[in-house]
Design a protein around this motif. Sequence first.
Motif, PDB file in Angstrom:
ATOM      1  N   MET A 124       0.842  -1.201   0.000  1.00  0.00           N
ATOM      2  CA  MET A 124       0.000   0.000   0.000  1.00  0.00           C
ATOM      3  C   MET A 124       0.880   1.255   0.000  1.00  0.00           C
ATOM      4  SD  MET A 124      -2.809   1.187   2.852  1.00  0.00           S
ATOM      5  CE  MET A 124      -1.572   1.167   4.137  1.00  0.00           C
ATOM      6  N   GLU A 125       0.561   2.170  -0.901  1.00  0.00           N
ATOM      7  CA  GLU A 125       1.328   3.400  -1.035  1.00  0.00           C
ATOM      8  C   GLU A 125       0.791   4.450  -0.071  1.00  0.00           C
ATOM      9  OE1 GLU A 125       3.448   4.832  -5.122  1.00  0.00           O
ATOM     10  OE2 GLU A 125       1.278   4.830  -5.031  1.00  0.00           O
ATOM     11  N   GLN A 126       1.635   4.887   0.853  1.00  0.00           N
ATOM     12  CA  GLN A 126       1.202   5.900   1.810  1.00  0.00           C
ATOM     13  C   GLN A 126       1.295   7.300   1.199  1.00  0.00           C
ATOM     14  OE1 GLN A 126       3.856   5.061   5.151  1.00  0.00           O
ATOM     15  NE2 GLN A 126       2.116   4.414   6.364  1.00  0.00           N
ATOM     16  N   VAL A 127       0.415   8.173   1.642  1.00  0.00           N
ATOM     17  CA  VAL A 127       0.468   9.591   1.280  1.00  0.00           C
ATOM     18  C   VAL A 127       0.994  10.343   2.501  1.00  0.00           C
ATOM     19  CG1 VAL A 127      -0.889  11.638   0.676  1.00  0.00           C
ATOM     20  CG2 VAL A 127      -1.404   9.429  -0.403  1.00  0.00           C
ATOM     21  N   THR A 128       2.037  11.123   2.301  1.00  0.00           N
ATOM     22  CA  THR A 128       2.678  11.830   3.423  1.00  0.00           C
ATOM     23  C   THR A 128       2.321  13.308   3.416  1.00  0.00           C
ATOM     24  OG1 THR A 128       4.524  10.273   3.390  1.00  0.00           O
ATOM     25  CG2 THR A 128       4.892  12.369   4.510  1.00  0.00           C
ATOM     26  N   PHE A 129       1.916  13.790   4.594  1.00  0.00           N
ATOM     27  CA  PHE A 129       1.569  15.199   4.794  1.00  0.00           C
ATOM     28  C   PHE A 129       2.667  15.908   5.583  1.00  0.00           C
ATOM     29  CE2 PHE A 129      -2.664  13.558   4.088  1.00  0.00           C
ATOM     30  CZ  PHE A 129      -3.437  14.635   3.677  1.00  0.00           C
ATOM     31  N   ALA A 130       3.018  17.112   5.166  1.00  0.00           N
ATOM     32  CA  ALA A 130       3.808  18.033   5.993  1.00  0.00           C
ATOM     33  C   ALA A 130       2.842  19.101   6.488  1.00  0.00           C
ATOM     34  CB  ALA A 130       4.933  18.672   5.186  1.00  0.00           C
ATOM     35  N   LEU A 131       2.773  19.264   7.803  1.00  0.00           N
ATOM     36  CA  LEU A 131       1.825  20.215   8.395  1.00  0.00           C
ATOM     37  C   LEU A 131       2.570  21.317   9.128  1.00  0.00           C
ATOM     38  CD1 LEU A 131      -0.638  17.627  10.014  1.00  0.00           C
ATOM     39  CD2 LEU A 131      -0.825  18.666   7.750  1.00  0.00           C
ATOM     40  N   ALA A 132       2.138  22.556   8.925  1.00  0.00           N
ATOM     41  CA  ALA A 132       2.731  23.679   9.655  1.00  0.00           C
ATOM     42  C   ALA A 132       2.325  23.573  11.120  1.00  0.00           C
ATOM     43  CB  ALA A 132       2.260  25.001   9.068  1.00  0.00           C
ATOM     44  N   LYS A 133       3.315  23.567  12.001  1.00  0.00           N
ATOM     45  CA  LYS A 133       3.054  23.422  13.446  1.00  0.00           C
ATOM     46  C   LYS A 133       2.070  24.469  13.956  1.00  0.00           C
ATOM     47  CE  LYS A 133       7.638  21.760  14.832  1.00  0.00           C
ATOM     48  NZ  LYS A 133       8.898  22.167  15.469  1.00  0.00           N
ATOM     49  N   GLY A 134       1.342  24.095  14.991  1.00  0.00           N
ATOM     50  CA  GLY A 134       0.456  25.056  15.653  1.00  0.00           C
ATOM     51  C   GLY A 134      -0.984  24.952  15.195  1.00  0.00           C
ATOM     52  N   ARG A 135      -1.630  26.113  15.085  1.00  0.00           N
ATOM     53  CA  ARG A 135      -3.068  26.164  14.794  1.00  0.00           C
ATOM     54  C   ARG A 135      -3.441  25.493  13.474  1.00  0.00           C
ATOM     55  NH1 ARG A 135      -5.228  32.154  15.158  1.00  0.00           N
ATOM     56  NH2 ARG A 135      -3.228  32.530  14.199  1.00  0.00           N
TER      57      ARG A 135
END
Length: 214
Positions: free
Chosen positions: A1-12
Amino acid sequence: MEQVTFALAKGRLAKKAMELLKELGITCKEMEGESRKLLFTSDDGKYRFFLSKASDVPTYVDYGVADIGIVGKDTILEENRSVYEVLDLEFGKCKMAVAGKPEMKELLESGKFIRVATKYPAIAKSYFEKFHRPVEIIKLNGSVELGPIVGLSDVIVDIVESGKTLEENGLVVLADIEPLSARCIVNTASMKVKHDAIRNLLNNIEDLRRRENA
């Protein structure tokens, strides 16, 4: 299974992004509560998430370390990376503006040389270049409102939310530059290689937003 990776800006923004994904049934218990982990996997194993400084999110997406990034429009404009901006998530709304003391309105409109303090030199440069304006841009990392107060600059370019900080320091918005909000960006290669997974996710987010706004 191919995972999708998210980069999220820290905080709100990261918190709001995870709330949004939870509404779509994408949950991640690893991210709940206190944790020193840097990389998290969703409960169903289909997604990975990591938190980073907002200014680094477009870099991670550009280099393909993350398939998708969620970050403010201000950061996308300032970093100017080679990514697809695919969706306005419509939270974290504010604007980028030129601000200063009320008497600076005349100078701003005169076309004469102007000194600008900002945390966003690329955005400021691009804005004033549109008007072929002679300008000196001074990069600050702290409270840019100090610039015009202490005489370092004539005006500032900064994010404005409620305008309360400006008001308390005797400053006003002199010109609007750009409306801002959280946006979804995608790596150009990922959009091809993981097209179905990413497109389905984006469609689900758009459908959810439409239902909420109906």
